[in-house]
Design an enzyme around this catalytic site. Structure first.
Site, PDB file in Angstrom:
ATOM      1  N   VAL A  29       0.607  -1.148  -0.244  1.00 50.93           N
ATOM      2  CA  VAL A  29       0.074   0.196  -0.042  1.00 50.93           C
ATOM      3  C   VAL A  29       1.005   1.158  -0.268  1.00 50.93           C
ATOM      4  CG1 VAL A  29      -0.342   0.288   2.705  1.00 50.93           C
ATOM      5  CG2 VAL A  29      -1.923   1.026   1.160  1.00 50.93           C
ATOM      6  N   HIS A  30       0.454   2.446  -0.740  1.00 52.77           N
ATOM      7  CA  HIS A  30       0.903   3.359  -1.194  1.00 52.77           C
ATOM      8  C   HIS A  30       0.278   5.050  -0.871  1.00 52.77           C
ATOM      9  CE1 HIS A  30       1.425   1.780  -5.162  1.00 52.77           C
ATOM     10  NE2 HIS A  30       1.090   2.737  -5.257  1.00 52.77           N
ATOM     11  N   VAL A  31       0.398   6.129  -0.946  1.00 52.50           N
ATOM     12  CA  VAL A  31       0.075   7.306  -0.936  1.00 52.50           C
ATOM     13  C   VAL A  31       1.064   7.683  -1.795  1.00 52.50           C
ATOM     14  CG1 VAL A  31      -1.407   9.191  -0.755  1.00 52.50           C
ATOM     15  CG2 VAL A  31      -1.356   7.116   1.089  1.00 52.50           C
TER      16      VAL A  31
END
Ligand code: ZN
Length: 154
Positions: A109-111
């Protein structure tokens, strides 16, 4: 439709964000904490396109601990602050692609933090996939890294 397209630099099945977390992509990493870090997108949507990432390989938002969630949000705030100070964008797209159907390119997961300038959409549809980048990645990374360092530790 993917929130932001373009990304992976995958060596075999290795997770490129885990590799970056281990220090294999130091040229792209601009900010580091114990639970989260921030790196340049190798295939940026706009100049200054950053990703804030938990150090641990959490596959999606639900897999993150509350502390990891706080850490990537703090990293995201720092990213917005630094890019604002250095690049003076008019706005940001800030978001997460979760799952293949949403355009996620990795199960880590990453923004995405994507600076936007007024009028930058005017030419993007015309040029399609052509990216217009005023600075190369290494130069931008070095400038941003210095600005992150001035904020103190993440
Ligand atoms: Zn990973």
């Amino acid at each position: 439709m993917a929130y932001v397209s373009g990304m992976p630099s995958v060596k075999g099945n290795e997770c490129f964000l885990c590799a970056a977390a281990r220090g294999d992509e130091e040229s792209l990493v601009v900010d580091r904490g114990t639970l989260a870090f921030t790196l340049m997108n190798r295939f940026p949507y706009t100049s200054g396109h950053l990703m804030t990432v938990p150090v641990r390989h959490a596959p999606d938002v639900l897999a993150m601990t509350a502390d990891e969630g706080s850490a990537i949000f703090a990293a995201t705030q720092r990213a917005i602050r630094v890019v604002t100070d250095v690049m003076h964008p008019d706005g940001f797209n800030i978001g997460i692609n979760q799952g293949n159907a949403a355009g996620a390119s990795t199960e880590h997961v990453h923004v995405h933090v994507v600076p936007r300038w007024a009028g930058d959409t005017n030419f993007m549809p015309v040029l399609g996939d052509v990216k217009v980048l005023p600075q190369d990645l290494a130069t931008t990374a070095a400038t941003l890294r210095e600005a992150f360092a001035r904020l103190g530790p993440l």
